[in-house]
Design a protein around this motif. Sequence first.
Motif, PDB file in Angstrom:
ATOM      1  N   ASP A   3       0.838  -1.179   0.000  1.00 27.08           N
ATOM      2  CA  ASP A   3       0.000   0.000   0.000  1.00 27.08           C
ATOM      3  C   ASP A   3       0.881   1.239   0.000  1.00 27.08           C
ATOM      4  OD1 ASP A   3       1.093  -0.040   2.504  1.00 27.08           O
ATOM      5  OD2 ASP A   3      -0.776  -0.459   3.548  1.00 27.08           O
ATOM      6  N   ARG A   4       0.293   2.382   0.246  1.00 27.98           N
ATOM      7  CA  ARG A   4       1.071   3.615   0.175  1.00 27.98           C
ATOM      8  C   ARG A   4       2.177   3.656   1.230  1.00 27.98           C
ATOM      9  NH1 ARG A   4      -3.309   8.061   0.616  1.00 27.98           N
ATOM     10  NH2 ARG A   4      -1.506   9.452   0.602  1.00 27.98           N
ATOM     11  N   LEU A   5       1.944   3.014   2.399  1.00 24.41           N
ATOM     12  CA  LEU A   5       2.983   2.987   3.430  1.00 24.41           C
ATOM     13  C   LEU A   5       4.208   2.224   2.949  1.00 24.41           C
ATOM     14  CD1 LEU A   5       4.158   3.386   6.231  1.00 24.41           C
ATOM     15  CD2 LEU A   5       2.787   1.438   7.022  1.00 24.41           C
ATOM     16  N   SER A  10       5.955   4.103   0.203  1.00 24.31           N
ATOM     17  CA  SER A  10       6.665   5.315   0.639  1.00 24.31           C
ATOM     18  C   SER A  10       7.901   4.999   1.466  1.00 24.31           C
ATOM     19  CB  SER A  10       5.720   6.203   1.462  1.00 24.31           C
ATOM     20  OG  SER A  10       5.516   5.669   2.765  1.00 24.31           O
ATOM     21  N   ALA A  11       8.021   3.742   1.905  1.00 25.06           N
ATOM     22  CA  ALA A  11       9.101   3.387   2.821  1.00 25.06           C
ATOM     23  C   ALA A  11      10.464   3.352   2.140  1.00 25.06           C
ATOM     24  CB  ALA A  11       8.818   2.034   3.467  1.00 25.06           C
ATOM     25  N   LEU A  68      10.754  -2.525   7.405  1.00 24.47           N
ATOM     26  CA  LEU A  68       9.402  -2.164   7.814  1.00 24.47           C
ATOM     27  C   LEU A  68       8.606  -3.452   7.973  1.00 24.47           C
ATOM     28  CD1 LEU A  68       7.468   0.305   8.252  1.00 24.47           C
ATOM     29  CD2 LEU A  68       6.711  -0.085   5.891  1.00 24.47           C
ATOM     30  N   ARG A 122       4.870  -5.313   9.156  1.00 24.06           N
ATOM     31  CA  ARG A 122       3.454  -5.243   9.493  1.00 24.06           C
ATOM     32  C   ARG A 122       3.081  -6.498  10.277  1.00 24.06           C
ATOM     33  NH1 ARG A 122      -0.134  -1.691   7.690  1.00 24.06           N
ATOM     34  NH2 ARG A 122       0.230  -0.395   5.859  1.00 24.06           N
ATOM     35  N   VAL A 141       5.062   2.661  13.937  1.00 18.97           N
ATOM     36  CA  VAL A 141       4.615   3.576  12.891  1.00 18.97           C
ATOM     37  C   VAL A 141       3.112   3.723  13.078  1.00 18.97           C
ATOM     38  CG1 VAL A 141       4.391   3.965  10.409  1.00 18.97           C
ATOM     39  CG2 VAL A 141       6.424   2.807  11.318  1.00 18.97           C
ATOM     40  N   GLY A 166      -0.815   5.179  12.293  1.00 17.00           N
ATOM     41  CA  GLY A 166      -1.722   5.595  11.250  1.00 17.00           C
ATOM     42  C   GLY A 166      -2.366   6.925  11.575  1.00 17.00           C
ATOM     43  N   LEU A 206       6.935   8.695   7.223  1.00 16.38           N
ATOM     44  CA  LEU A 206       6.300   7.681   6.380  1.00 16.38           C
ATOM     45  C   LEU A 206       4.852   8.073   6.068  1.00 16.38           C
ATOM     46  CD1 LEU A 206       7.625   4.496   8.200  1.00 16.38           C
ATOM     47  CD2 LEU A 206       8.162   5.171   5.842  1.00 16.38           C
ATOM     48  N   ASP A 207       4.408   7.740   4.880  1.00 21.21           N
ATOM     49  CA  ASP A 207       3.060   8.069   4.431  1.00 21.21           C
ATOM     50  C   ASP A 207       2.093   6.969   4.853  1.00 21.21           C
ATOM     51  OD1 ASP A 207       0.771   8.822   3.168  1.00 21.21           O
ATOM     52  OD2 ASP A 207       1.581   8.819   1.140  1.00 21.21           O
ATOM     53  N   THR A 208       1.290   7.242   5.894  1.00 17.84           N
ATOM     54  CA  THR A 208       0.346   6.251   6.389  1.00 17.84           C
ATOM     55  C   THR A 208      -1.091   6.542   5.957  1.00 17.84           C
ATOM     56  OG1 THR A 208       0.109   7.487   8.472  1.00 17.84           O
ATOM     57  CG2 THR A 208       1.769   5.745   8.415  1.00 17.84           C
TER      58      THR A 208
END
Length: 241
Positions: free
Chosen positions: A83-85, A88-89, A106, A108, A197, A199, A236-238
């Motif tokens: 995804d975007r996260l 963006s990482a 990173l 999850r 990280v 959201g 980071l873009d969450t």
Amino acid sequence: MATLTSESGSGVGVLDKTSLLLGVLADGPASLRTLSEVTGLSRATVHRLALALENIRLLTRDAQGRFLIGPRIGELAEEAGRDRLARSAGHVLAELRLRTGASARLYRRHGGLRVCVAAAEGPGTGRRVRSAEGVALPMKAGAGAQALLAWEDPQEIARSIRGAAFGMVTLAKVRRQGWAQSLGTGELGFGAAAVPVRGPAGQVVAALVLDGPVTLMSRAPGRQYGGLLIDAAAGLDTGPA
């Protein structure tokens, strides 16, 4: 030995039984006998399901013939994490690698597993397959697991730390400090630091981890790199607020 039960089943028997098996294997390899005893399912049922899951690579076996989480689980989790996260990482991890010489990753959380969804290997540390992108590891040890669990609700923490290398006291310290650390947990001679990280709503959605040889990370990797990681995680873009 106590057996597991599915408190909130799907209503589809085979899926609920599969979920029980995967829940046991999230803690590591298990024999057919152990799977039967812990889940309460008959050996014949466990054997049938395990062979079917092995055929589609959701399970595999180790050198002793025990069942364990298969490569397809990591692949599916990695795909879900694109995804975007995760996208963006890349530049954030690369910048951490450049500034420290360590490897940046990173993770999850997916149930009882933490999955590496992005990584930038530090020069000279070697490519550590155990922590490569798509690899799933149990939530029972390591700075990354601590950072992912520390802000969960108390009941979830109590359930998740059973059999873990850390406990309530460690996670309380992680919450106070804002960072976690580990030494020699996944590999002797290596240390790691990690931060959550968050959201848009403040929930923990991933863990940002820096790891490398103790000669690089020091004996106190969290103290040395915690602040740097907290700043990097903020970049980071969450997703939208």
